[in-house]
Motif scaffolding. Sequence first.
Motif, short mmCIF file in Angstrom:
data_model
loop_
_atom_site.label_atom_id
_atom_site.label_comp_id
_atom_site.label_asym_id
_atom_site.label_seq_id
_atom_site.Cartn_x
_atom_site.Cartn_y
_atom_site.Cartn_z
N LEU A 147 -6.68 8.71 4.78
CA LEU A 147 -5.23 8.56 4.67
C LEU A 147 -4.49 9.64 5.46
O LEU A 147 -3.39 9.39 5.96
CB LEU A 147 -4.81 8.62 3.21
N LEU A 166 -8.29 4.48 3.41
CA LEU A 166 -7.86 3.09 3.52
C LEU A 166 -9.08 2.27 3.95
O LEU A 166 -9.62 2.47 5.04
CB LEU A 166 -6.75 2.95 4.54
N LYS A 168 -8.35 7.87 -3.72
CA LYS A 168 -7.06 7.95 -3.01
C LYS A 168 -7.17 8.77 -1.73
O LYS A 168 -6.27 9.52 -1.36
CB LYS A 168 -5.97 8.54 -3.92
N TYR A 189 -7.21 -1.99 0.92
CA TYR A 189 -6.98 -1.19 -0.28
C TYR A 189 -7.34 0.28 -0.02
O TYR A 189 -8.05 0.61 0.93
CB TYR A 189 -7.79 -1.72 -1.46
N VAL A 190 -6.84 1.13 -0.89
CA VAL A 190 -7.16 2.55 -0.88
C VAL A 190 -8.24 2.80 -1.92
O VAL A 190 -8.19 2.26 -3.03
CB VAL A 190 -5.90 3.39 -1.18
N ASP A 191 -9.26 3.59 -1.56
CA ASP A 191 -10.39 3.81 -2.46
C ASP A 191 -9.95 4.55 -3.73
O ASP A 191 -8.83 5.06 -3.83
CB ASP A 191 -11.51 4.56 -1.74
N LEU A 233 0.81 -1.22 0.00
CA LEU A 233 0.00 0.00 0.00
C LEU A 233 0.84 1.27 0.00
O LEU A 233 0.36 2.34 -0.36
CB LEU A 233 -0.90 0.01 1.24
#
Length: 240
Positions: A114, A98, A95, A90-92, A55
């Motif tokens: 984030l 998380l 961006k 995952y990051v959407d 990530l």
Amino acid sequence: MTQEFDLAASLARGVEGRRGAWAFIRGFAAHWVGAALGSDDGWTEADLDAAEERLGLRLPTALREAYLLFGRRQDLTSNHDVLLSPAKLYVDDAKEVLVFRHENQGAASWGIFLDSVHEEDPAVFIRLDLADKSAERWEDWLERLSLYFIEISLSESLQADEEVCDYLDPDGNSLELLETHSVRLPFPSYPIGEETRWFLGQDVLLRDDDGAAILARGRTAGDLDRIRDLIPGDWLHDYC
């Protein structure tokens, strides 16, 4: 067993910070969910390090601690909704967030912004899956990640074997009887426009979903039968 673990007192300490939260979850797992946490119930440091490398960010301390402690215990994390494994974090697309948890049919996701992942115990946000995608927003859920993991463990425990868990579509008297035969637990309100309240009866955990449903979990089948008698109605799994 109940003398060894005071659910209400432990929860009161647990909502104050992450150290108390993990102590609550340890006690709840051992005395209500049926098995104490063991060394194989969490992910490894290597699993989390690999996720961070993939990530390109450092996971919040509270998220690492929760995953290490009980991230693989599906009875505490994923009976209904799904706690993502480290490999699936995952990051959407924007961006911004998380993402670490999904509703079981994809109706919602939970995550951490984030810009707050550097915090030890950051706030958690929810995003509902709407027909109008332009209306989707990340909204406040709970103020601390450790608090959310308490909520996860409590809520997922209500979705277990029907011998100890049940669901009631309440009528006009149900909420009054709930308040008469149980005490409200010290868990903060959920900030999404509906009031979810937690209660404790005699060895029975109960959740009132804004008057629309009552979910119950007894420590034993006999405990669940007792609450059905005290709050009569059309319980989903009461076939007697």
